[in-house]
Design a protein around this motif. Structure first.
Motif, PDB file in Angstrom:
ATOM      1  N   GLY A  68       1.056 -11.340  -2.215  1.00 45.68           N
ATOM      2  CA  GLY A  68       2.248 -11.378  -1.383  1.00 45.68           C
ATOM      3  C   GLY A  68       3.021 -12.671  -1.523  1.00 45.68           C
ATOM      4  N   ARG A  69       2.318 -13.796  -1.669  1.00 44.97           N
ATOM      5  CA  ARG A  69       2.991 -15.088  -1.817  1.00 44.97           C
ATOM      6  C   ARG A  69       3.834 -15.112  -3.084  1.00 44.97           C
ATOM      7  NH1 ARG A  69       2.362 -20.404  -0.081  1.00 44.97           N
ATOM      8  NH2 ARG A  69       4.098 -21.589  -0.969  1.00 44.97           N
ATOM      9  N   GLU A  70       3.273 -14.633  -4.162  1.00 42.30           N
ATOM     10  CA  GLU A  70       4.009 -14.612  -5.428  1.00 42.30           C
ATOM     11  C   GLU A  70       5.230 -13.692  -5.338  1.00 42.30           C
ATOM     12  OE1 GLU A  70       0.009 -16.123  -6.111  1.00 42.30           O
ATOM     13  OE2 GLU A  70       0.784 -14.339  -5.070  1.00 42.30           O
ATOM     14  N   PHE A  71       5.057 -12.566  -4.649  1.00 40.75           N
ATOM     15  CA  PHE A  71       6.182 -11.641  -4.483  1.00 40.75           C
ATOM     16  C   PHE A  71       7.297 -12.301  -3.672  1.00 40.75           C
ATOM     17  CE2 PHE A  71       8.530  -8.123  -2.610  1.00 40.75           C
ATOM     18  CZ  PHE A  71       8.663  -7.240  -3.666  1.00 40.75           C
ATOM     19  N   SER A  72       6.921 -12.962  -2.587  1.00 43.24           N
ATOM     20  CA  SER A  72       7.916 -13.649  -1.757  1.00 43.24           C
ATOM     21  C   SER A  72       8.641 -14.717  -2.554  1.00 43.24           C
ATOM     22  CB  SER A  72       7.239 -14.281  -0.529  1.00 43.24           C
ATOM     23  OG  SER A  72       6.696 -13.294   0.320  1.00 43.24           O
ATOM     24  N   ARG A 127      13.005  -3.829  -6.384  1.00 43.13           N
ATOM     25  CA  ARG A 127      11.781  -4.101  -5.628  1.00 43.13           C
ATOM     26  C   ARG A 127      11.828  -3.560  -4.211  1.00 43.13           C
ATOM     27  NH1 ARG A 127      11.443 -10.187  -8.234  1.00 43.13           N
ATOM     28  NH2 ARG A 127      10.387  -9.541 -10.169  1.00 43.13           N
ATOM     29  N   CYS A 128      12.939  -2.944  -3.827  1.00 39.51           N
ATOM     30  CA  CYS A 128      12.993  -2.226  -2.545  1.00 39.51           C
ATOM     31  C   CYS A 128      12.107  -0.985  -2.592  1.00 39.51           C
ATOM     32  CB  CYS A 128      14.433  -1.823  -2.210  1.00 39.51           C
ATOM     33  SG  CYS A 128      15.519  -3.213  -1.818  1.00 39.51           S
ATOM     34  N   GLU A 129      11.869  -0.476  -3.782  1.00 38.70           N
ATOM     35  CA  GLU A 129      11.012   0.704  -3.941  1.00 38.70           C
ATOM     36  C   GLU A 129       9.614   0.368  -3.430  1.00 38.70           C
ATOM     37  OE1 GLU A 129      11.047   4.617  -5.213  1.00 38.70           O
ATOM     38  OE2 GLU A 129      12.302   3.384  -6.502  1.00 38.70           O
ATOM     39  N   GLY A 130       9.166   1.099  -2.424  1.00 39.80           N
ATOM     40  CA  GLY A 130       7.838   0.897  -1.879  1.00 39.80           C
ATOM     41  C   GLY A 130       7.720  -0.244  -0.891  1.00 39.80           C
ATOM     42  N   ASN A 131       8.836  -0.886  -0.547  1.00 46.13           N
ATOM     43  CA  ASN A 131       8.831  -2.006   0.405  1.00 46.13           C
ATOM     44  C   ASN A 131       9.870  -1.756   1.501  1.00 46.13           C
ATOM     45  OD1 ASN A 131       6.858  -4.020  -0.602  1.00 46.13           O
ATOM     46  ND2 ASN A 131       8.179  -4.009  -2.421  1.00 46.13           N
ATOM     47  N   PRO A 132       9.484  -1.060   2.565  1.00 44.56           N
ATOM     48  CA  PRO A 132      10.447  -0.712   3.618  1.00 44.56           C
ATOM     49  C   PRO A 132      11.170  -1.910   4.220  1.00 44.56           C
ATOM     50  CG  PRO A 132       8.447   0.572   3.881  1.00 44.56           C
ATOM     51  CD  PRO A 132       8.170  -0.429   2.797  1.00 44.56           C
ATOM     52  N   SER A 165       7.889  -4.998  13.279  1.00 43.87           N
ATOM     53  CA  SER A 165       6.696  -5.745  12.878  1.00 43.87           C
ATOM     54  C   SER A 165       6.678  -5.998  11.378  1.00 43.87           C
ATOM     55  CB  SER A 165       5.432  -4.968  13.274  1.00 43.87           C
ATOM     56  OG  SER A 165       4.284  -5.602  12.751  1.00 43.87           O
ATOM     57  N   ALA A 166       6.295  -7.236  11.011  1.00 41.26           N
ATOM     58  CA  ALA A 166       6.159  -7.601   9.595  1.00 41.26           C
ATOM     59  C   ALA A 166       4.724  -7.475   9.111  1.00 41.26           C
ATOM     60  CB  ALA A 166       6.658  -9.031   9.380  1.00 41.26           C
ATOM     61  N   ARG A 167       3.878  -6.798   9.861  1.00 41.47           N
ATOM     62  CA  ARG A 167       2.481  -6.640   9.474  1.00 41.47           C
ATOM     63  C   ARG A 167       2.337  -5.444   8.553  1.00 41.47           C
ATOM     64  NH1 ARG A 167       2.607  -8.141  14.839  1.00 41.47           N
ATOM     65  NH2 ARG A 167       1.573 -10.123  15.302  1.00 41.47           N
ATOM     66  N   ARG A 168       2.490  -5.703   7.258  1.00 41.80           N
ATOM     67  CA  ARG A 168       2.375  -4.657   6.249  1.00 41.80           C
ATOM     68  C   ARG A 168       1.108  -4.898   5.425  1.00 41.80           C
ATOM     69  NH1 ARG A 168       5.854  -0.740   7.683  1.00 41.80           N
ATOM     70  NH2 ARG A 168       5.525   0.077   5.582  1.00 41.80           N
ATOM     71  N   THR A 169       1.006  -4.292   4.291  1.00 37.66           N
ATOM     72  CA  THR A 169      -0.211  -4.382   3.483  1.00 37.66           C
ATOM     73  C   THR A 169      -0.463  -5.796   2.959  1.00 37.66           C
ATOM     74  OG1 THR A 169       0.207  -2.101   2.783  1.00 37.66           O
ATOM     75  CG2 THR A 169      -1.464  -3.348   1.564  1.00 37.66           C
ATOM     76  N   TYR A 170       0.589  -6.416   2.422  1.00 38.48           N
ATOM     77  CA  TYR A 170       0.485  -7.780   1.887  1.00 38.48           C
ATOM     78  C   TYR A 170       1.510  -8.658   2.609  1.00 38.48           C
ATOM     79  CZ  TYR A 170      -1.626  -5.042  -1.887  1.00 38.48           C
ATOM     80  OH  TYR A 170      -2.388  -4.159  -2.616  1.00 38.48           O
ATOM     81  N   GLY A 171       1.210  -9.040   3.821  1.00 37.82           N
ATOM     82  CA  GLY A 171       2.196  -9.764   4.608  1.00 37.82           C
ATOM     83  C   GLY A 171       3.314  -8.823   5.001  1.00 37.82           C
ATOM     84  N   ALA A 172       4.525  -9.083   4.520  1.00 36.64           N
ATOM     85  CA  ALA A 172       5.665  -8.212   4.818  1.00 36.64           C
ATOM     86  C   ALA A 172       5.868  -7.129   3.770  1.00 36.64           C
ATOM     87  CB  ALA A 172       6.943  -9.062   4.933  1.00 36.64           C
ATOM     88  N   ASP A 192       4.467  -4.057   0.786  1.00 33.19           N
ATOM     89  CA  ASP A 192       3.510  -2.984   0.505  1.00 33.19           C
ATOM     90  C   ASP A 192       3.302  -2.776  -0.990  1.00 33.19           C
ATOM     91  OD1 ASP A 192       3.013  -1.681   3.277  1.00 33.19           O
ATOM     92  OD2 ASP A 192       5.189  -1.872   3.185  1.00 33.19           O
ATOM     93  N   ASN A 193       4.350  -2.995  -1.773  1.00 34.94           N
ATOM     94  CA  ASN A 193       4.278  -2.782  -3.214  1.00 34.94           C
ATOM     95  C   ASN A 193       4.633  -4.099  -3.900  1.00 34.94           C
ATOM     96  OD1 ASN A 193       4.611  -2.077  -5.896  1.00 34.94           O
ATOM     97  ND2 ASN A 193       5.762  -0.201  -5.479  1.00 34.94           N
TER      98      ASN A 193
END
Length: 583
Positions: free
Chosen positions: A370-374, A197-202, A353-360, A362-363
């Motif tokens: 984003g909540r479910e991903f977290s 899940r690091c893919e697409g999430n800097p 900054s943690a301001r990405r597409t869905y909270g922290a 992007d993918n």
């Protein structure tokens, strides 16, 4: 009673004759002089019969089987002496503890507390004799004592309960049960649920690869430093912290919070040497102390302290990557405590900054939000953990390429352009994380596409540079401080230069109108107060860099101005429009 000795027996149904007084360790129950004795440490002694004067033998059980296998000490054989203890606990597991000898100088409690917490059964009435038994043993075997985790040599990486590589050494600590480098689940589970899940999430890649990068600091001979994820509540910052922590141990247990004293964080950092110091919620830190703590954590040196006799004690040392999170950045938190952050602190702990597409993030990898991903990252960090870091070390040693790391870091660093010395230090840290990530991909620890981590770190470096602005950090802080001073006090502590007796409480200077706008003519005390904490020469350098000093005399930054009352003060002519060029 003479000094007792020990004879280690091969487990048998009957014991050899005893030369009393004597300590013996039986791993199994035995028969001695017709009596059956259970397994454990026994003291075989004699006591005098007061009526007859005869010496009567007696046998005392002290604890479950406990062997003193070796004497430990540092490589120089001049310090860190201890005993290597091996014992069977209440669950029939054999455990080891390299116990520092200095614990024998105090009360038995400090030793017994550790042994009891690890499950050794001890006769309560004879508990002090257990320490007497340990002190009486002098085995011939010698083992190197390592007083910190991490790289002991370039071929040996030490963890509290396992060594990776070649070499005879063991981790020695007063707290044998403080091992947070535990593992659970499987490496493949971690790879699927966090690594992939690091893919697409800097930000997720930054957390995981910064954790791995701590293990490269030794080989590239760099001090530590870190990253601070800044963003609103419930955006996924803490989940990123847990992902990084899961590289080396249980996500929740390996992570710590900033709610600790400087001394406490020193102890934690020394336990995290050559790995990751993950600290959540910077808002819980003392804003008055946070600046000094950041310096200490990054520089890797604890406070110098004196022993009871006044001699200097050895300071704790460490190398760690620091990964932090909070709703405030470092400078904003320090401002709450009336402190001003220094450029050195900001460079050692980079605000991201943690301001990405869905909270922290992007993918979302197919998840609803984003909540479910977290939540998924949090679950994975306590389900599959503690495998990636050790496997990364094993693969690095197996590759035989550790000596090439400085060269590879220089090559990676060339891809991160920097315009100043401060940016160069930051860019090297991003490059180190990128190098660790790409090596993890090469070693099969991260199962994602090559180049993914490098691209993510280049993006985050650009984000950091854009948020920071151009030029040295000190220049921006000085200019902002003077601009804020003018905004707060421009109408109360300055008056027109043509009316030097006009109202001005605690005068900081004068003002006069010019074609370009109003200029503020600071006297020296006023300018020093506006940029409090900086040397005046450094303040002038910052003003010059912005072109904010509009008039000057030859060889100086001031102008001697004649006022209507005949006085001739030396004043700094400052154009406030040049202090904040972005506006």
């Amino acid at each position: 009673m003479t000094a007792a000795t020990i004879t280690t027996l091969v487990p048998d149904s009957a014991a050899a004759p005893v030369d009393r007084p004597e300590y013996r360790v039986y791993d199994h129950s035995i028969t001695l002089d017709g009596s059956k004795l259970r397994a454990g440490v026994w003291f075989h002694g004699n006591r005098e019969d007061k009526a007859t004067g005869d010496r009567l033998p007696f046998d005392e059980w002290l604890c479950a089987p406990l062997h003193v296998d070796a004497v430990t000490r540092n490589e120089g054989q001049d310090g860190d002496y201890g005993r290597l203890l091996r014992f069977r606990n209440a669950d029939n597991r054999w455990l080891t503890w390299a116990m520092p000898n200095e614990l024998l100088a105090g009360k038995p409690d400090s030793i017994l507390a550790v042994l009891l917490s690890m499950g050794l059964d001890i006769d309560y009435k004879r508990r002090s004799q257990v320490c007497q038994y340990i002190a009486s043993q002098h085995p011939k075997r010698r083992v190197i004592a390592a007083t910190s985790t991490g790289w002991h040599t370039s071929e040996l990486f030490i963890m509290p309960r396992q060594n990776i590589g070649t070499g005879d050494a063991i981790f020695q600590s007063e707290a044998a049960n403080g091992d947070d480098y535990r593992h659970g689940g499987t490496l493949s589970g971690w790879q699927a649920n966090i690594g992939a899940r690091c893919e697409g999430n800097p930000l997720l890649a930054l957390s995981v690869c910064a954790s791995l990068a701590g293990a490269l600091l030794f080989h590239v001979q760099r001090q530590g430093g870190g990253f601070h994820i800044v963003g609103d509540s419930s955006t996924g910052k803490s989940s990123a912290i847990l992902a990084g922590a899961s590289v080396w141990g249980h996500g929740e247990d390996f992570k710590r919070t900033w709610r600790a004293t400087g001394n406490g964080l020193e102890g934690i950092a020394s336990q995290r040497n050559d790995t990751l110091l993950a600290l959540d919620e910077i808002g819980e830190a003392d804003p008055r102390e946070i600046g000094a703590v950041v310096y200490a954590m990054a520089n890797g040196t604890g406070k110098a302290r004196a022993s009871r006799n006044g001699a200097a004690r050895a300071a704790k040392r460490w190398r760690v990557m620091l990964f932090s999170s909070g709703e405030l950045g470092l400078s904003a938190l320090m401002a709450e405590g009336g402190k001003r952050s220094r450029a050195g602190q900001e460079i050692r702990l980079l605000d991201i900054s943690a301001r990405r597409t869905y909270g922290a993030w992007d993918n979302l990898h197919g998840m609803a939000g984003g909540r479910e991903f977290s939540d998924a990252i949090q679950r994975a960090s306590v389900t599959d953990y503690g495998h990636a870091g050790p496997e990364f070390i094993r693969q690095l040693l197996a590759s035989g390429d550790a000596d090439k790391l400085p060269q590879w870091l220089a090559s990676m660093g060339a891809k991160f352009p920097s315009a100043s010395g401060q940016e160069s230090r930051a860019s090297e840290r991003f490059a180190l994380v990128a190098l660790a990530g790409e090596l993890a991909i090469k070693f099969g620890v991260l199962v994602i596409q090559p180049g993914t981590v490098q691209a993510a770190m280049l993006e985050l470096f650009d984000v950091w540079r854009a948020g920071r602005g151009e030029g040295p950090s000190e220049d921006r802080q000085i200019l902002r401080a003077i601009a804020d001073f003018i905004a707060r006090h421009g109408d109360t502590r300055f008056s027109g230069a043509d009316d030097p007796h006009g109202e001005a409480r605690d005068r900081a200077g004068y003002w006069e109108d010019a074609p370009s706008g109003r200029l503020f003519l600071f006297n020296r005390p006023g300018l020093e107060e506006a940029a409090k904490g900086y040397d005046l020469s450094r303040v002038v350098l910052a003003l010059d860099s912005a072109g904010a000093i509009t008039k000057r005399e030859a060889g100086r930054a001031q102008v001697t101005k004649r006022l209507p009352d005949g006085t001739r003060p030396k004043l700094y002519f400052i154009d406030p429009a040049k202090l904040e060029p972005e506006t």
